[in-house]
Enzyme design. Structure first.
Site, PDB file in Angstrom:
ATOM      1  N   LEU A 123       0.874  -1.167   0.000  1.00 50.22           N
ATOM      2  CA  LEU A 123       0.000   0.000   0.000  1.00 50.22           C
ATOM      3  C   LEU A 123       0.911   1.217   0.000  1.00 50.22           C
ATOM      4  O   LEU A 123       1.873   1.276   0.764  1.00 50.22           O
ATOM      5  CB  LEU A 123      -0.870   0.024   1.253  1.00 50.22           C
ATOM      6  CG  LEU A 123      -2.228  -0.678   1.243  1.00 50.22           C
ATOM      7  CD1 LEU A 123      -2.885  -0.550   2.608  1.00 50.22           C
ATOM      8  CD2 LEU A 123      -3.131  -0.146   0.157  1.00 50.22           C
ATOM      9  N   ASP A 124       0.618   2.200  -0.847  1.00 43.85           N
ATOM     10  CA  ASP A 124       1.414   3.424  -0.871  1.00 43.85           C
ATOM     11  C   ASP A 124       1.401   4.097   0.507  1.00 43.85           C
ATOM     12  O   ASP A 124       0.431   3.944   1.258  1.00 43.85           O
ATOM     13  CB  ASP A 124       0.849   4.408  -1.901  1.00 43.85           C
ATOM     14  CG  ASP A 124       1.116   3.962  -3.328  1.00 43.85           C
ATOM     15  OD1 ASP A 124       1.977   3.092  -3.523  1.00 43.85           O
ATOM     16  OD2 ASP A 124       0.447   4.495  -4.239  1.00 43.85           O
ATOM     17  N   PRO A 125       2.439   4.863   0.835  1.00 38.16           N
ATOM     18  CA  PRO A 125       2.432   5.600   2.108  1.00 38.16           C
ATOM     19  C   PRO A 125       1.199   6.480   2.281  1.00 38.16           C
ATOM     20  O   PRO A 125       0.720   6.671   3.401  1.00 38.16           O
ATOM     21  CB  PRO A 125       3.713   6.438   2.025  1.00 38.16           C
ATOM     22  CG  PRO A 125       4.637   5.611   1.177  1.00 38.16           C
ATOM     23  CD  PRO A 125       3.754   4.983   0.136  1.00 38.16           C
ATOM     24  N   ALA A 178      -1.752   5.764   1.330  1.00 42.82           N
ATOM     25  CA  ALA A 178      -2.941   4.926   1.496  1.00 42.82           C
ATOM     26  C   ALA A 178      -2.975   4.324   2.898  1.00 42.82           C
ATOM     27  O   ALA A 178      -1.938   4.106   3.524  1.00 42.82           O
ATOM     28  CB  ALA A 178      -2.951   3.818   0.447  1.00 42.82           C
TER      29      ALA A 178
END
Length: 316
Positions: free
Chosen positions: A50-52, A54
């Site tokens: 998960l992107d930072p 998100a």
């Protein structure tokens, strides 16, 4: 007088899945390492990033469960996506430079028509700010150098795309999609269909395959708990196969399956099953049923099975 350093507690073999509610601003690997230290686990991994920017469901695998992490990578995902209407950015999210601003002017009917165009099988061009590789380099590395390269479109499936709310320039959508879907690209495409542009301002993952956000624990909760309470959040390693049929074997056939030997069976064909021995917690691994045979795939080692049956040992 110097204080005596506290002894470091040893790492231990843990086998299971912890469903983390990843916080904003933390990378998936940073979140994994924090939880790994808190549980004092020997081996750990996550099931996709998960992107930072998100938040939400991030399944973390420990020990034998890491053998099945790929299954969750392949699974459908669900998100709540927050869009900022009227602005297009260089990255497709709120971190990028604003490239263009446009007035927000569309009717409810136009919105529903645009959402319908993005449902089902669609083509997506991966964003330059992504981890996809081009000649050995991640696209985001090239993007930071001001470079743009041709990217082939990918076919993804948007199973569901529904409006949750809209308040002026802010819109929330519920998305259920296949693996490899870029929600940033979805936001950008919707903005273009609406004629006002849009970018992704927040993203929260709510489901991954059979796993749900309601089952998660936060890092703050783990930090506030003692070791015994932390271990209580560790779910069985077969959780990642929760939507697969269960096959239970007697002791003799369980031993043969663990040795990699195919067994005749009258069970119906299945692309994947979760195999158990005679004891309730004796998870053996995954197998498939084809041609009247139970065919082993990913299996636990005898040591992993023994540790799993014994249960985790608290260090408090």
């Amino acid at each position: 007088m110097q204080a005596t350093p506290r002894p470091r507690l040893p790492r231990r073999a843990l086998h299971g899945v912890l469903l983390l509610d990843k916080p904003l601003g933390l990378s998936s690997n940073d979140a994994l390492q924090k939880v790994k230290r808190l549980l004092r686990a020997e081996k750990a991994g996550h099931t996709g990033t998960l992107d930072p920017l998100a938040t939400g469901l991030l399944p973390l695998c420990f020990g034998a469960a890491t053998k099945f992490s790929q299954l969750n990578l392949e699974a459908d995902k669900a998100y709540v996506a927050t869009l900022r209407l009227g602005q297009t950015t260089a990255t497709g999210d709120r971190e990028g430079e604003v490239l263009r601003e446009r007035a927000i002017s569309f009717t409810p009917e136009q919105l529903q028509a645009a959402l319908q165009q993005l449902r089902g099988e669609i083509e997506q061009v991966p964003p330059m700010h992504s981890a996809l590789k081009h000649e050995g380099k991640a696209l985001y590395e090239l993007a930071r150098q001001g470079k743009t390269v041709e990217r082939e479109s990918r076919r993804v499936t948007i199973h569901a795309l529904e409006l949750l709310s809209q308040d002026g320039e802010t819109m929330q959508l519920a998305v259920r999609c296949s693996k490899g879907t870029y929600i940033r690209t979805l936001a950008d495409d919707l903005g273009e269909l609406l004629g006002c542009g849009a970018h992704l301002s927040a993203l929260r993952r709510t489901q991954s395959g059979p796993l749900h956000l309601a089952q998660t624990v936060t890092i703050e909760q783990l930090e506030a708990e003692d070791d015994t309470a932390r271990l209580s959040h560790l779910l069985p390693p077969d959780l990642l196969l929760d939507d697969c049929p269960l096959v239970r074997l007697d002791a003799e056939n369980a031993g043969k399956l663990l040795a990699g030997i195919r067994r005749r069976t009258g069970l119906a064909p299945s692309a994947r099953v979760r195999a158990f021995g005679p004891e309730p917690k004796a998870f053996l691994g995954s197998a498939r049923i084809a041609g009247g045979e139970l065919i082993p795939e990913r299996l636990l080692s005898p040591i992993e099975l023994q540790t799993l049956l014994a249960g985790p040992v608290s260090l408090t």
